[in-house]
Design an enzyme around this catalytic site. Structure first.
Site, short mmCIF file in Angstrom:
data_model
loop_
_atom_site.label_atom_id
_atom_site.label_comp_id
_atom_site.label_asym_id
_atom_site.label_seq_id
_atom_site.Cartn_x
_atom_site.Cartn_y
_atom_site.Cartn_z
N ASP A 221 5.89 -7.48 -56.40
CA ASP A 221 4.44 -8.04 -56.13
C ASP A 221 3.81 -8.89 -57.27
O ASP A 221 3.82 -8.46 -58.46
CB ASP A 221 3.45 -6.74 -55.75
N GLY B 40 0.67 2.53 -55.65
CA GLY B 40 -0.47 2.54 -54.72
C GLY B 40 -1.02 4.04 -54.79
O GLY B 40 -2.31 4.29 -54.57
N ASP C 30 10.29 -8.18 -60.97
CA ASP C 30 9.49 -7.27 -60.13
C ASP C 30 9.07 -7.93 -58.69
O ASP C 30 9.51 -8.88 -58.41
CB ASP C 30 8.21 -7.43 -60.95
N ASN D 293 6.24 0.90 -52.42
CA ASN D 293 6.98 1.20 -51.53
C ASN D 293 8.24 0.77 -51.28
O ASN D 293 8.09 -0.46 -50.96
CB ASN D 293 6.16 1.88 -50.30
#
Length: 317
Positions: free
Chosen positions: A82, A124, A80, A199
């Site tokens: 973040d 997001g 992953d 993103n």
């Protein structure tokens, strides 16, 4: 009955695991009429079984019913982004969302605790949509569903540009052990990918700026809207294994959140959790291992050999 199984891939891992013969016998069989048996059913590699040693040990009635089998490497490590590569959420993404809201005059601000709750929603754009649906849309937002979707997309694009500027300034560091584990994987020919709901441009900026162009050239990125459903849906991990041409069961995922863990396990992969600032109190009961970070020596928590041991358990169970 006991026998020695010698694993012989092109690169042999250093660690060794012990499994019961009854479990391993499901994967291989012995023939007293031949001296050597070679199989390729385990880890996609060749197993060489020395039947001479098997016969010798069979003559010892006190032999232990234990089979020694060295551990295969994972086919791929999937990270992953973040919270795993970089602890970006509180002082990176959250700040960029708030700066976007301010620049657009929306009168919205997400504090630290609120953003922690919003992180339970993957993506997001999905996060903003859920928030506006619950609290009310800003006055400057359009009323039509299609127009609102475009509005949210424009906010997210602006937020991504602000976030990338933070990354390019290298204001957010890599988490301990990330570069080490990736380099270990490259050295052993293990594929590496990053699978994120963020993103694609933001993820690429993190990989390129913080891991460097040499590593970035070897890392495949699966991010953003590359799949129709985001974590906890397993789609992004299934896409990664399919694209890389590897068995999901031979992949090890490094995640930091409960939704990421759920996605990895639903894809049939092993998953190690490295807790981040926002996820320390989440439920990781289904994880194969949980650590506070990957870690660099002398405070290393785990390495590639540990990842290999998880894959070995997958095949021996």
């Amino acid at each position: 009955m006991a026998s020695s199984i010698i694993y012989s891939p092109s690169t042999t891992p250093s660690s060794t695991s012990i499994y019961s013969h009854t479990k391993l016998s499901k994967l291989c069989s012995f023939n007293k009429n031949v001296n050597i048996i070679k199989l390729s059913s385990l880890f996609g590699k060749t197993l060489t079984i020395t039947n001479e040693l098997h016969i010798k040990l069979m003559s010892n009635k006190k032999s232990s019913s234990v089979v020694t089998c060295s551990v295969s490497l994972p086919a791929a490590l999937l990270f992953d982004c973040d919270g795993v590569l970089v602890d970006t959420e509180r002082d990176g993404h959250r700040v960029s969302f708030n700066d976007t809201f301010t620049e657009r005059g929306l009168g919205v601000s997400w504090d630290v605790d609120l953003y922690g709750e919003l992180l339970k929603i993957g993506g997001g754009k999905e996060r903003m949509t859920a928030y506006f649906n619950q609290t009310g849309w800003p006055e400057k937002a359009p009323s039509g569903e299609a127009e609102r979707k475009e509005f949210v997309a424009s906010l997210h694009k602006q937020k991504t540009e602000l976030f990338m500027a933070l990354i390019e300034k290298k204001l957010l560091p890599l988490r301990p052990g990330v570069a080490k584990l990736i380099d270990q994987a490259f050295a052993k020919g293990v594929k590496v990918a990053v699978c994120s709901t963020s993103n694609e441009k933001a993820v690429s900026a993190i990989v390129s700026c913080l891991l460097g162009p040499e590593r970035a050239a070897k890392i495949q990125i699966f991010a953003g809207d590359v799949v129709p459903k985001k974590k906890p849906d397993p789609a992004i991990y299934i896409l990664a294994s399919t694209t890389l041409g590897v068995d999901p069961a031979s992949c090890v995922v490094v995640e930091d959140s409960a939704i990421g863990l759920a996605a990895a396990k639903a894809a049939g992969m092993k998953c190690i959790v490295t807790k981040s600032g926002y996820t320390a109190e989440e439920d990781f009961e289904n994880a194969d291992a949980v650590f506070d970070c990957i870690g660099d020596p002398p405070e290393e928590r785990f390495d590639l050999d540990f990842c290999a041991s998880l894959v070995a358990k997958q095949y021996a169970s």
